[in-house]
Design a protein around this motif. Structure first.
Motif: not given
Length: 320
Positions: A15, A18, A20, A22-23, A26-27, A96, A127, A221, A224, A228
């Motif tokens: 995290f 990471i 954008t 990849e985020l 992942y989510r 997120f 995000a 986390q 991050l 965001l």
């Protein structure tokens, strides 16, 4: 939104580094897992006494999915066909990442056992380009929409509560404040491990230092999420209920604090501020419980007790 039984849980990313892309990947993978049959062993099975469905709500400038839980008919033909049921507007945690499906175990139980209509908001996740303000607006706008069309939803607008966990509890707390300012009287607010301080001071509480590296919430986390949530120039205090000028006249609150939660001191401090402002508040602490315990009944034995406390608090508030 599908509930794929074959979904696999993705590995946790880094995290701190990471991207954008990849985020988002992942989510999407994590939420597919949380909505899958494979996750039920951890997240719990829905109560068989409730019907569960997705609906789209037409809000200003957007359509938003909500997950709706209603009591099924009883043997004498009651409950599900009744109108004028209490309304509980729920907001899931995660920030997120996250989906209303991860809360089926608790929300379906509340729908069946209160009984009530529970509307869980599939809010815009935080995000790049989607700040916390968007998610906060989603919670508030869904509440207003359902109450504006109360007869269509089969709810009694005079018996309404808000409920959320973690960042969802933050959105619920903000919604309770907005409701008071709009002259809308809520009967209750239930805040489970609420993140009520989103300023840089959020890391300074003793519980954060002691418990932040839990499996369900770690410092990378949190950092991050903070990055965001607030584009440059945003005042984080405006989205931190702990710093609200006036917390008087709000709906009575149940604040549930898992004692091994990084945000435990957030909940304790918020309870103190509500109490000092004259708002009725009950603080329930669960020794040994961790951050996401209410959504993990398959591995967290304390979840059942918390769910029962929430049900009885809401029953008393919504039937008074």
């Amino acid at each position: 939104m599908s509930e794929n039984t074959a979904a696999k849980r993705p590995p946790l990313p880094d995290f701190e580094t990471i991207t954008t892309g990849e985020l988002i990947a992942y989510r999407e993978a994590e939420n597919r897992y949380r909505a899958s049959g494979a996750a039920r062993a951890i997240l719990g099975e829905p109560d068989p006494g409730a019907a569960v469905e997705w609906r789209n709500v037409a809000l200003p400038g957007r359509d938003l999915p909500v997950r709706v839980y209603r009591p099924l008919p009883t043997e004498d033909g009651g409950a599900a066909d009744r109108t004028g049921l209490p309304l509980v507007v729920h907001v899931h945690g995660g920030g997120f990442v996250g989906t209303a499906v991860q809360c089926d175990w608790a929300n379906s139980h509340l729908a069946a056992r209160l009984p009530a209509v529970v509307v869980s908001v599939e809010h815009r996740l935080v995000a790049p380009g989607s700040p916390l303000a968007d998610a906060a607006d989603d919670g508030w706008d869904v509440l207003r929409h359902v109450l504006r069309h109360a007869a269509r939803w089969g709810v009694d607008r005079a018996r309404t509560a808000v409920f959320g966990e973690s960042l969802g509890a933050l959105i619920s707390a903000l919604t309770a404040i907005r409701a008071r300012e709009a002259g809308l009287r809520l009967k209750a607010q239930v805040l489970v491990n609420p993140a009520v301080d989103m300023t840089a001071a959020m890391y300074d509480y003793p519980s954060v230092a002691e418990h932040v590296d839990t499996p369900t919430l770690a410092m990378p986390q949190l950092r991050l999420l903070e990055r965001l949530a607030f584009p440059p120039g945003t005042d984080a205090r405006a989205f931190s209920p702990l710093y609200a000028d006036d917390l008087g006249g709000l709906a009575p609150a149940l604040i549930v604090v898992p004692a091994h939660d990084p945000l435990a001191d957030h909940g304790r401090r918020y309870a103190e501020r509500l109490r000092a402002s004259g708002t009725l508040v009950r603080l329930d602490e669960h020794p040994g419980a961790g951050h996401a315990f209410l959504t993990l009944p398959g591995v967290e034995p304390r979840a059942e007790a918390a769910r029962s406390e929430i049900r009885e608090f809401l029953r008393a508030a919504l039937t008074a």
